[in-house]
Design a protein around this motif. Structure first.
Motif, PDB file in Angstrom:
ATOM      1  N   LYS A 113     -48.865 -75.905  -3.913  1.00  0.00           N
ATOM      2  CA  LYS A 113     -47.892 -76.273  -4.936  1.00  0.00           C
ATOM      3  C   LYS A 113     -48.527 -76.301  -6.328  1.00  0.00           C
ATOM      4  CE  LYS A 113     -44.872 -80.098  -6.332  1.00  0.00           C
ATOM      5  NZ  LYS A 113     -44.311 -81.420  -5.935  1.00  0.00           N
ATOM      6  N   GLU A 114     -49.672 -76.949  -6.455  1.00  0.00           N
ATOM      7  CA  GLU A 114     -50.303 -77.061  -7.781  1.00  0.00           C
ATOM      8  C   GLU A 114     -50.737 -75.693  -8.309  1.00  0.00           C
ATOM      9  OE1 GLU A 114     -50.193 -79.750  -9.535  1.00  0.00           O
ATOM     10  OE2 GLU A 114     -49.183 -80.732  -7.856  1.00  0.00           O
ATOM     11  N   ASP A 115     -51.216 -74.828  -7.399  1.00  0.00           N
ATOM     12  CA  ASP A 115     -51.618 -73.480  -7.824  1.00  0.00           C
ATOM     13  C   ASP A 115     -50.411 -72.684  -8.304  1.00  0.00           C
ATOM     14  OD1 ASP A 115     -54.236 -73.995  -7.205  1.00  0.00           O
ATOM     15  OD2 ASP A 115     -54.144 -73.073  -5.211  1.00  0.00           O
ATOM     16  N   VAL A 116     -49.286 -72.833  -7.601  1.00  0.00           N
ATOM     17  CA  VAL A 116     -48.057 -72.144  -8.007  1.00  0.00           C
ATOM     18  C   VAL A 116     -47.610 -72.608  -9.388  1.00  0.00           C
ATOM     19  CG1 VAL A 116     -45.588 -71.904  -7.498  1.00  0.00           C
ATOM     20  CG2 VAL A 116     -47.272 -71.624  -5.671  1.00  0.00           C
ATOM     21  N   LEU A 117     -47.622 -73.923  -9.610  1.00  0.00           N
ATOM     22  CA  LEU A 117     -47.211 -74.462 -10.915  1.00  0.00           C
ATOM     23  C   LEU A 117     -48.140 -73.975 -12.026  1.00  0.00           C
ATOM     24  CD1 LEU A 117     -46.265 -78.129  -9.900  1.00  0.00           C
ATOM     25  CD2 LEU A 117     -44.714 -76.262 -10.511  1.00  0.00           C
ATOM     26  N   GLU A 118     -49.430 -73.877 -11.712  1.00  0.00           N
ATOM     27  CA  GLU A 118     -50.379 -73.375 -12.711  1.00  0.00           C
ATOM     28  C   GLU A 118     -50.098 -71.908 -13.042  1.00  0.00           C
ATOM     29  OE1 GLU A 118     -55.182 -72.468 -13.197  1.00  0.00           O
ATOM     30  OE2 GLU A 118     -54.456 -73.693 -11.512  1.00  0.00           O
ATOM     31  N   ALA A 119     -49.834 -71.098 -11.996  1.00  0.00           N
ATOM     32  CA  ALA A 119     -49.560 -69.670 -12.231  1.00  0.00           C
ATOM     33  C   ALA A 119     -48.283 -69.468 -13.032  1.00  0.00           C
ATOM     34  CB  ALA A 119     -49.480 -68.939 -10.892  1.00  0.00           C
ATOM     35  N   LEU A 120     -47.268 -70.285 -12.765  1.00  0.00           N
ATOM     36  CA  LEU A 120     -45.982 -70.130 -13.454  1.00  0.00           C
ATOM     37  C   LEU A 120     -45.941 -70.830 -14.806  1.00  0.00           C
ATOM     38  CD1 LEU A 120     -43.471 -70.594 -10.487  1.00  0.00           C
ATOM     39  CD2 LEU A 120     -43.830 -68.507 -11.820  1.00  0.00           C
ATOM     40  N   GLY A 121     -46.958 -71.652 -15.092  1.00  0.00           N
ATOM     41  CA  GLY A 121     -46.960 -72.443 -16.317  1.00  0.00           C
ATOM     42  C   GLY A 121     -46.582 -71.675 -17.582  1.00  0.00           C
ATOM     43  N   PRO A 122     -47.190 -70.492 -17.833  1.00  0.00           N
ATOM     44  CA  PRO A 122     -46.861 -69.768 -19.073  1.00  0.00           C
ATOM     45  C   PRO A 122     -45.420 -69.267 -19.136  1.00  0.00           C
ATOM     46  CG  PRO A 122     -48.940 -69.003 -18.122  1.00  0.00           C
ATOM     47  CD  PRO A 122     -48.283 -69.872 -17.091  1.00  0.00           C
ATOM     48  N   PHE A 123     -44.717 -69.269 -18.005  1.00  0.00           N
ATOM     49  CA  PHE A 123     -43.361 -68.715 -17.968  1.00  0.00           C
ATOM     50  C   PHE A 123     -42.283 -69.797 -18.008  1.00  0.00           C
ATOM     51  CE2 PHE A 123     -46.270 -65.957 -15.634  1.00  0.00           C
ATOM     52  CZ  PHE A 123     -46.067 -64.735 -16.254  1.00  0.00           C
ATOM     53  N   LEU A 124     -42.664 -71.057 -17.879  1.00  0.00           N
ATOM     54  CA  LEU A 124     -41.694 -72.141 -17.837  1.00  0.00           C
ATOM     55  C   LEU A 124     -41.343 -72.580 -19.253  1.00  0.00           C
ATOM     56  CD1 LEU A 124     -43.204 -74.266 -14.920  1.00  0.00           C
ATOM     57  CD2 LEU A 124     -41.558 -72.399 -14.805  1.00  0.00           C
TER      58      LEU A 124
ATOM     59  N   MET B   2     -59.052 -69.436 -12.396  1.00  0.00           N
ATOM     60  CA  MET B   2     -58.032 -68.587 -11.767  1.00  0.00           C
ATOM     61  C   MET B   2     -57.857 -68.990 -10.295  1.00  0.00           C
ATOM     62  SD  MET B   2     -57.015 -66.634 -14.168  1.00  0.00           S
ATOM     63  CE  MET B   2     -56.140 -65.338 -13.298  1.00  0.00           C
ATOM     64  N   ASN B   3     -56.609 -68.986  -9.842  1.00  0.00           N
ATOM     65  CA  ASN B   3     -56.333 -69.416  -8.470  1.00  0.00           C
ATOM     66  C   ASN B   3     -55.996 -68.265  -7.541  1.00  0.00           C
ATOM     67  OD1 ASN B   3     -53.634 -68.778  -9.097  1.00  0.00           O
ATOM     68  ND2 ASN B   3     -53.227 -70.877  -9.765  1.00  0.00           N
ATOM     69  N   GLY B   4     -56.180 -67.035  -7.984  1.00  0.00           N
ATOM     70  CA  GLY B   4     -55.957 -65.880  -7.125  1.00  0.00           C
ATOM     71  C   GLY B   4     -54.506 -65.499  -6.928  1.00  0.00           C
ATOM     72  N   LEU B   5     -53.595 -66.126  -7.639  1.00  0.00           N
ATOM     73  CA  LEU B   5     -52.181 -65.803  -7.512  1.00  0.00           C
ATOM     74  C   LEU B   5     -51.741 -64.894  -8.653  1.00  0.00           C
ATOM     75  CD1 LEU B   5     -50.705 -69.318  -6.596  1.00  0.00           C
ATOM     76  CD2 LEU B   5     -51.536 -67.520  -5.067  1.00  0.00           C
ATOM     77  N   ARG B   6     -50.722 -64.085  -8.384  1.00  0.00           N
ATOM     78  CA  ARG B   6     -50.167 -63.247  -9.446  1.00  0.00           C
ATOM     79  C   ARG B   6     -48.658 -63.437  -9.488  1.00  0.00           C
ATOM     80  NH1 ARG B   6     -49.787 -56.995  -7.467  1.00  0.00           N
ATOM     81  NH2 ARG B   6     -49.376 -57.346  -5.265  1.00  0.00           N
ATOM     82  N   VAL B   7     -48.103 -63.273 -10.677  1.00  0.00           N
ATOM     83  CA  VAL B   7     -46.666 -63.467 -10.900  1.00  0.00           C
ATOM     84  C   VAL B   7     -46.029 -62.111 -11.164  1.00  0.00           C
ATOM     85  CG1 VAL B   7     -44.920 -64.558 -12.350  1.00  0.00           C
ATOM     86  CG2 VAL B   7     -47.043 -65.782 -11.808  1.00  0.00           C
ATOM     87  N   ILE B   8     -44.994 -61.793 -10.395  1.00  0.00           N
ATOM     88  CA  ILE B   8     -44.320 -60.495 -10.504  1.00  0.00           C
ATOM     89  C   ILE B   8     -42.863 -60.725 -10.894  1.00  0.00           C
ATOM     90  CG2 ILE B   8     -43.629 -58.384  -9.297  1.00  0.00           C
ATOM     91  CD1 ILE B   8     -46.011 -58.765  -7.462  1.00  0.00           C
ATOM     92  N   PRO B   9     -42.457 -60.291 -12.098  1.00  0.00           N
ATOM     93  CA  PRO B   9     -41.046 -60.453 -12.488  1.00  0.00           C
ATOM     94  C   PRO B   9     -40.178 -59.362 -11.876  1.00  0.00           C
ATOM     95  CG  PRO B   9     -42.292 -59.456 -14.279  1.00  0.00           C
ATOM     96  CD  PRO B   9     -43.284 -59.733 -13.170  1.00  0.00           C
ATOM     97  N   THR B  10     -38.974 -59.713 -11.469  1.00  0.00           N
ATOM     98  CA  THR B  10     -38.014 -58.747 -10.939  1.00  0.00           C
ATOM     99  C   THR B  10     -36.640 -59.069 -11.508  1.00  0.00           C
ATOM    100  OG1 THR B  10     -37.434 -60.066  -8.982  1.00  0.00           O
ATOM    101  CG2 THR B  10     -39.285 -58.528  -8.767  1.00  0.00           C
ATOM    102  N   TRP B  11     -35.796 -58.031 -11.543  1.00  0.00           N
ATOM    103  CA  TRP B  11     -34.415 -58.199 -11.986  1.00  0.00           C
ATOM    104  C   TRP B  11     -33.491 -57.713 -10.886  1.00  0.00           C
ATOM    105  CZ3 TRP B  11     -32.469 -60.366 -16.427  1.00  0.00           C
ATOM    106  CH2 TRP B  11     -33.403 -60.688 -17.413  1.00  0.00           C
TER     107      TRP B  11
END
Length: 267
Positions: free
Chosen positions: A45-56, A1-10
């Motif tokens: 950058k790499e941590d961001v890509l890892e966090a967003l990976g499941p959503f891409l 885990m890289n300590g980042l969280r992903v928050i969806p918004t509309w």
């Protein structure tokens, strides 16, 4: 885990996924419609890509965002818990009803549900103005427990809109009193003006009061109300015809200020 969280918004019918640090600061966001990941800095950058990976779901463009406007900078620095933009019409009532639905055997309809219907009807009408350069915030909490039901910000200025359920009722207005059918009159216009004045103080800009009546059969006045614009919910699209007050940059700046919960704590 890289300590980042992903928050969806509309917003405006578009989904964005914000990548946040543990303290709530945004460091990137992914716009599904443009398939672009915008990085505020390259160091993670790499941590961001890892966090967003499941959503891409396909190829994406990765890079720094366009040079942000001051309004965008204010939004990006805003903690998600302090951002009022995701509030739904009637947000406070939805939360209250979820916590306390009330007895199932109630003989009369819960007045909170009627109020919710009114706020949702008015909120949906105002949200449809987005394409005309308007932004609307819903259920803005004020100190002391009151709320601005809706704050519309656009080329025609700022409007604090109070929604009132009046379905199949005759409405009589004798400033400051508003009478629904056979109910006792209430000094509602005083409250509508007061909340608009508090919004003006918070935003250091003129905010005009509006009373939006949902579904009345008839509306009569003893005299034109002082300062308050009284509209039926079906007439709310007429606000889009107003202009000449705010430039697009001013609209964005005021929206960025108004969506910050902290701006309303001193009114």
């Amino acid at each position: 885990m890289n300590g980042l969280r992903v928050i969806p918004t509309w917003r405006h019918g578009r989904e964005r996924l914000y990548v946040c640090l543990t303290d709530g600061r945004n460091i990137a966001w992914y716009d599904r419609e443009t398939a672009r990941i915008n990085l505020i800095g390259d160091d993670r950058k790499e941590d961001v890509l890892e966090a967003l990976g499941p959503f891409l779901t396909g190829p994406v463009t990765v890079g720094p965002p366009p040079v942000p406007t001051p309004a965008e900078l204010a939004r990006l620095s805003l903690h998600p818990d302090d951002d009022l933009a995701p509030n739904r019409p009637g947000e406070a009532l939805l939360v209250a009803l979820d916590r306390d639905p009330g007895p199932a055997h109630r003989l009369r309809a819960d007045p909170r549900r009627r109020a919710l219907f009114a706020e949702q009807a008015v909120g949906e009408a105002l949200d449809r103005l987005d394409g005309a350069g308007w932004h609307t915030l819903h259920s803005i909490p004020l100190p002391g427990g009151d709320r601005v039901h809706h704050l519309a910000i656009g080329p025609g200025g700022l409007f604090a809109v109070h929604a009132l359920y009046a379905r199949r009722a005759r409405v009589r207005i004798a400033d400051p009193l508003v009478t629904l059918g056979r109910h006792e009159p209430e000094p509602l216009l005083r409250r509508v003006r007061g909340n608009a004045a508090r919004a003006s103080y918070a935003l250091t800009a003129e905010v005009r009061p509006v009373l939006a009546l949902v579904g009345p059969t008839d509306v009569s006045f003893t005299a034109p109300p002082r300062e308050v614009r009284v509209l039926q919910d079906t007439a709310l699209p007429d606000l889009a015809r107003l202009g000449g007050v705010l430039k697009p940059a001013d609209v964005e700046a005021l929206h960025a200020m108004a969506r910050d919960r902290g701006a309303w704590g001193r009114v």
